[in-house]
Design a protein around this motif. Sequence first.
Motif, PDB file in Angstrom:
ATOM      1  N   THR A   1      -1.994   5.882   2.674  1.00 23.56           N
ATOM      2  CA  THR A   1      -2.959   4.867   3.104  1.00 23.56           C
ATOM      3  C   THR A   1      -2.477   4.179   4.368  1.00 23.56           C
TER       4      THR A   1
ATOM      5  N   LYS B   1       0.846  -1.191   0.000  1.00 19.38           N
ATOM      6  CA  LYS B   1       0.000   0.000   0.000  1.00 19.38           C
ATOM      7  C   LYS B   1       0.883   1.243   0.000  1.00 19.38           C
TER       8      LYS B   1
ATOM      9  N   GLU C   1      -4.251   4.087   8.149  1.00 18.16           N
ATOM     10  CA  GLU C   1      -4.560   2.844   8.847  1.00 18.16           C
ATOM     11  C   GLU C   1      -3.928   2.831  10.240  1.00 18.16           C
TER      12      GLU C   1
END
Length: 432
Positions: A413, A409, A417
Amino acid sequence: MTVKKKMACGFISALLVFMIGCSGSTPGSSDAKPAEDNKPSAPEALGPVSLTLFKEDTGVSAETVEQLIRKKFPQIDLLVIKSAKGTMIEDVVSGGVVPDIVSHSLGGLWKLRDLQLLSDLTPLIQTHKFDLSRFADGVVDVVKSYSDNGQQFLVMPFELNNNALFYNKDIFDRVGVDYPKDGMTWEQLYDLTKRLVRTDGNVQINGFHYNFLNVIYKNQLALPFVDPKTNKAAVNGEQWANWVKVMTAFYTIPGNQPPVDEKTAFMKNQTLAMRTGPNYMTELAASGMNWDVVSFPHFAGKEGTGSQMNAPFYTIPPAGKNKDAAFQVISYLMSDEVAIELARQGRIPILKSEAVRKEFGKGIAGLESKNISAFFKDTIAKPAPQTKYDGAAKSTFNSVLITLLGGQKDINTGLREMEEQINKQIEQEQRR
């Protein structure tokens, strides 16, 4: 045996797994001189006293610390409780034993706060005229940052775990690349790493790997994991994004994938050209490997800034019954005499004394030609704000970062998270 010691040993026997040092010289030996009434005594005049020391398995061994104390203070009736399964500090406290001295890793700071085992050492420092200016630059400010008001001195750190960059000279010689140098930036190290990664016969040579614990948790930019004002994750921002971009770049180099065991890859298999992390210099010196070391790389614009301080420490619980005697013991363990002895064994001194530093590593055969001054090139980075939720936050940061290394990723991102997961963990802890 004193009453206090009988109680402590009884508790230890009941747990079955205590490792203790219940022997010692007789407290009432005739050559011990009693302290003057109402006046703190110098270490040489410390009278008969019983002390209990709890020692976590970190830094200098419990056996070494015990030997040092017994040799200097034969009049002390000493009980040493070593951390083990069933004898962690929380087990000891729940069993009704309050140690006079606690030796612990910095990672356990908040746990000791919760157990009410930290007290402000400032009055004892003043009474016994302990000179804080002996510490390496930055140490005092870091320690004071651990207190709520930024003024208290809650712990006495006793050695440093400075990072440095170790490298395999044979790999560099074989591929015809110049050795790394002191004072490199991470970007320069990245360029050097690209030149090293290759297949040598059937062997994949990796250029550089770092230990996550050392490099992330005590990052040089002093970036916090949790905002102490809001108790919310502080990882999703521009500074952390820049840090992640620099530090994940190494693993975008084809062929520079992280090994399963970094230590084995570097020292045993010798397929890793450079690494930074835990200092196993003593093992390297005995391995016969052709290695050397340079100073820890830094971020551009942060020349000479090392990692944040990562030091085991001594402290005196507020409920301790022999605080003056306990502090005199700690003072001795922080003396130049002891620091020189430990420095010779490869322990990085936390004192700035040149007399101490020049002895670093001299007791280890094979270090005579090594650039061990690299360990003292950098100053300690300023401390990041601390919170009781940092442990969980660091663990989450670490696990998500691994996915970024593999390119699963993008950075933005991944940071989102991290932020979401950390906030959920904090909420869970707050509900307990």
